[in-house]
Write an enzyme that holds these catalytic residues in place. Structure first.
Site, PDB file in Angstrom:
ATOM      1  N   ARG A 234      -7.774  -5.571   1.440  1.00 45.60           N
ATOM      2  CA  ARG A 234      -6.549  -5.070   0.837  1.00 45.60           C
ATOM      3  C   ARG A 234      -6.862  -4.462  -0.534  1.00 45.60           C
ATOM      4  O   ARG A 234      -7.658  -4.985  -1.295  1.00 45.60           O
ATOM      5  CB  ARG A 234      -5.521  -6.207   0.655  1.00 45.60           C
ATOM      6  CG  ARG A 234      -4.796  -6.597   1.942  1.00 45.60           C
ATOM      7  CD  ARG A 234      -3.756  -5.555   2.317  1.00 45.60           C
ATOM      8  NE  ARG A 234      -3.011  -5.897   3.518  1.00 45.60           N
ATOM      9  CZ  ARG A 234      -3.331  -5.525   4.739  1.00 45.60           C
ATOM     10  NH1 ARG A 234      -4.428  -4.814   4.949  1.00 45.60           N
ATOM     11  NH2 ARG A 234      -2.571  -5.848   5.773  1.00 45.60           N
ATOM     12  N   GLU A 263      -2.239   3.912  -2.051  1.00 41.64           N
ATOM     13  CA  GLU A 263      -2.590   4.710  -0.877  1.00 41.64           C
ATOM     14  C   GLU A 263      -1.404   5.575  -0.466  1.00 41.64           C
ATOM     15  O   GLU A 263      -0.259   5.139  -0.621  1.00 41.64           O
ATOM     16  CB  GLU A 263      -3.013   3.790   0.278  1.00 41.64           C
ATOM     17  CG  GLU A 263      -4.284   3.008  -0.017  1.00 41.64           C
ATOM     18  CD  GLU A 263      -4.730   2.130   1.149  1.00 41.64           C
ATOM     19  OE1 GLU A 263      -4.054   2.128   2.199  1.00 41.64           O
ATOM     20  OE2 GLU A 263      -5.755   1.441   1.017  1.00 41.64           O
ATOM     21  N   HIS A 281      -8.961   3.797   4.640  1.00 41.96           N
ATOM     22  CA  HIS A 281      -8.311   2.661   5.306  1.00 41.96           C
ATOM     23  C   HIS A 281      -8.517   2.735   6.824  1.00 41.96           C
ATOM     24  O   HIS A 281      -7.570   2.755   7.612  1.00 41.96           O
ATOM     25  CB  HIS A 281      -6.823   2.613   4.988  1.00 41.96           C
ATOM     26  CG  HIS A 281      -6.240   1.229   5.081  1.00 41.96           C
ATOM     27  ND1 HIS A 281      -5.281   0.758   4.243  1.00 41.96           N
ATOM     28  CD2 HIS A 281      -6.503   0.203   5.942  1.00 41.96           C
ATOM     29  CE1 HIS A 281      -4.952  -0.481   4.567  1.00 41.96           C
ATOM     30  NE2 HIS A 281      -5.685  -0.840   5.600  1.00 41.96           N
ATOM     31  N   GLY A 283     -10.245   0.414   8.607  1.00 43.20           N
ATOM     32  CA  GLY A 283     -10.633  -0.878   9.164  1.00 43.20           C
ATOM     33  C   GLY A 283     -10.142  -1.137  10.569  1.00 43.20           C
ATOM     34  O   GLY A 283     -10.853  -1.695  11.397  1.00 43.20           O
TER      35      GLY A 283
END
Length: 528
Positions: A234, A263, A281, A283
């Site tokens: 995070r 973001e 981002h 992931g």
């Protein structure tokens, strides 16, 4: 009339078919979530809304959703949903907390390798026609020490993969028990030791008040020279300005960052830093993960809309309509007892014992135990709920024990929660009075009666004259109003407890002043 679901973000065709196979009328409009006004105009026709991250479920949207009963997020993060507004409107919010675990763990390992071998920079250099072998000298992972901050579902997968790369793995997680650490083959350490020993550090913890800015300038100063840091968890866990300075100075040899404090990150202080790898981002961004979470949320929503079954709900306890009126006050009590213990527990919990006595012992204690676990874990995890709390506890190796017995004391119903850690056992007990409000009636064996309020100050002290006066003066001079105070002691002159309801938040400097009062052993702010 058959329930009707709107899918306003991009979900797989398989997920769409799950709804239709269950007899649910489904409108698949994957671009609607990007058009706020069009979504607002359409939402009133639907019982369910299935989303990813593009759709923003705001209070305004919720107020316009006259029929909406459930919002399903394909993924774990629900930052794009106004959960309090949904709860107030009686709308269930569901997510898929475990669907992205392997994908995120694999991305962390990929980032680890990319950082160690400077792969993105070397690729850009080579494709630009350069041949800079000496510039891109890397380091091996073999025999290096990997420090994992947060050894839950994703962190444990990273640990397993890292061991396959012949790394030594150490882990910091307040909820990681000795037994679970042994099972994973990791060495459990405190955060300071992890900073001192790790060659690589990877973060796999949610963003909470306790984890925000967990890596800052002070933390970096404790680390090895040449440490490398990976964050696929995070944004907000790392103070990005402090990391940039450490990268510029060479204290941190490299970093691989997938998540950012703001973001979309179209500009960031880390961009352009030496040996930093950045991804947008990614992931959870694999074909398999996106398919898994889409199917899972479709199944969960379809179950609820057709049978009333609730799984992985953020804001809904697993309680049937028949038992709800009687059980709900005890659910609140269980959550409060768990939260009380969770806010005071700093070392790894080995076990949690729940004792139910009297009328409550004949109720749905499984739901009550889940509520207590959710309360206990929330200070660290926040996204946990009654449905997911037992899984999170099991994953962290926390043994959960239940005992039920007939009434033996003065209270018709009595509930006690005991947390067992490596160092001690701490218990808190409570009941529900005829007014339906939960009360704490015992803390660490000391009897007292208190209603838990939004802001409280918990103090343990030695039972000596003058304490109450000094406490009132200290808080009064700091502008903190005392709304109520409950006291208890084990015997005259012995150990005592004060539970103080306050109208203002307790700032760190005020807490320090309270701790400096003679005979105070411990002072902690609590929120409920």
């Amino acid at each position: 009339m058959a329930p009707r679901v709107l899918i306003s973000d991009s979900l797989s065709e398989t997920a769409v078919q799950v709804f239709r196979d269950r007899g649910i009328e489904t409108d698949f409009r994957p671009n609607l979530g990007k058009d706020k006004e069009a979504l607002l105009a359409a939402i009133g026709e639907y019982d369910g809304l299935a989303i990813r991250s593009a759709t923003k479920v705001t209070e305004k949207l919720i107020q316009a959703a006259g029929r909406l009963r459930v919002v399903g997020r394909a993924g774990i993060g629900v930052d794009n949903v106004d959960i309090p507004a949904a709860t107030a409107k009686g709308i269930i919010v569901m997510n898929t907390p475990f669907g992205n675990s392997i994908t995120t763990a694999e991305h962390a390992i990929a980032m680890l390798l990319a950082c160690a071998r400077q792969i993105p920079a070397a690729d850009a250099s080579t494709q630009a026609g350069k041949w800079e072998k000496n510039r891109f000298m890397g380091v091996e992972l073999t025999s290096k020490t990997l420090g994992i901050i947060g050894c839950g579902n994703i962190g444990s997968i990273v640990a397993e993969r890292a061991q396959g790369l012949a790394m030594r793995v150490i882990a910091y997680d307040p909820f990681l028990s000795d037994e679970r650490a042994l099972e994973l083959g990791v060495e459990k350490v405190d955060l300071g030791e992890l900073f001192q020993r790790a060659d690589f550090i990877t973060l796999h913890t949610p963003l909470t008040d306790k984890t925000r800015n967990i890596i800052d300038a002070k933390a970096i100063a404790k680390m090895k020279d040449g440490v490398r840091i990976v964050n696929c968890a995070r944004g907000g866990l790392i103070v990005e300005e402090d990391l940039r300075k450490a990268l510029d100075s060479g204290k941190v040899a490299g970093a691989a960052i997938d998540v950012f404090s703001e973001e979309p990150a179209t500009a960031n202080v880390l961009f352009g830093a030496p040996n930093v790898v950045c991804t947008p981002h990614l992931g959870a961004s694999t074909t398999e993960a996106q398919e898994n979470v889409a199917i899972q949320i479709a199944e969960q929503m379809a179950d609820y809309l057709t049978t009333g079954a609730v799984r992985h709900a953020i804001n809904m306890p697993s309680i049937t309509a028949e038992e709800a009126p009687r059980l709900v006050p005890f659910v609140r009590l269980a959550e409060q007892l768990g939260s009380f213990a969770g806010q005071l527990t700093e070392s790894g919990a080995k076990a949690i014992r729940l004792e139910y006595e009297g009328a409550v012992a004949d109720m749905n204690t499984r739901a009550l135990t889940a509520a207590a676990l959710a309360g206990f874990l929330t200070p660290q995890l926040q996204t946990v709920n009654m449905v997911s709390a037992p899984a999170y506890a099991k994953e962290r190796g926390i043994r959960v024990e239940e005992t039920r017995r007939e009434q033996a004391g003065a209270y018709e119903s009595y509930m006690r929660l005991t947390v067992v850690t490596e160092r001690q056992e701490r218990s808190v007990a409570g009941t529900v009075f005829s007014d339906g409000k939960p009360r704490v009636i015992q803390i660490k064996g000391i009897n007292m009666e208190a209603e838990l309020t939004e802001r409280m100050l918990y103090i343990t002290n030695r039972d000596k004259p003058g304490f109450i006066g000094r406490l009132g003066t200290t808080l009064g001079e700091a502008g903190v109003n005392i709304a109520g105070m409950q006291l208890g002691r084990d015997h005259e002159g012995g150990d005592a407890i004060a539970l103080v309801s306050v109208d203002q938040a307790i700032a760190p400097e005020i807490l320090e002043a309270v701790q400096a009062i003679p005979n105070v052993i411990q002072a902690r702010p609590l929120t409920f």
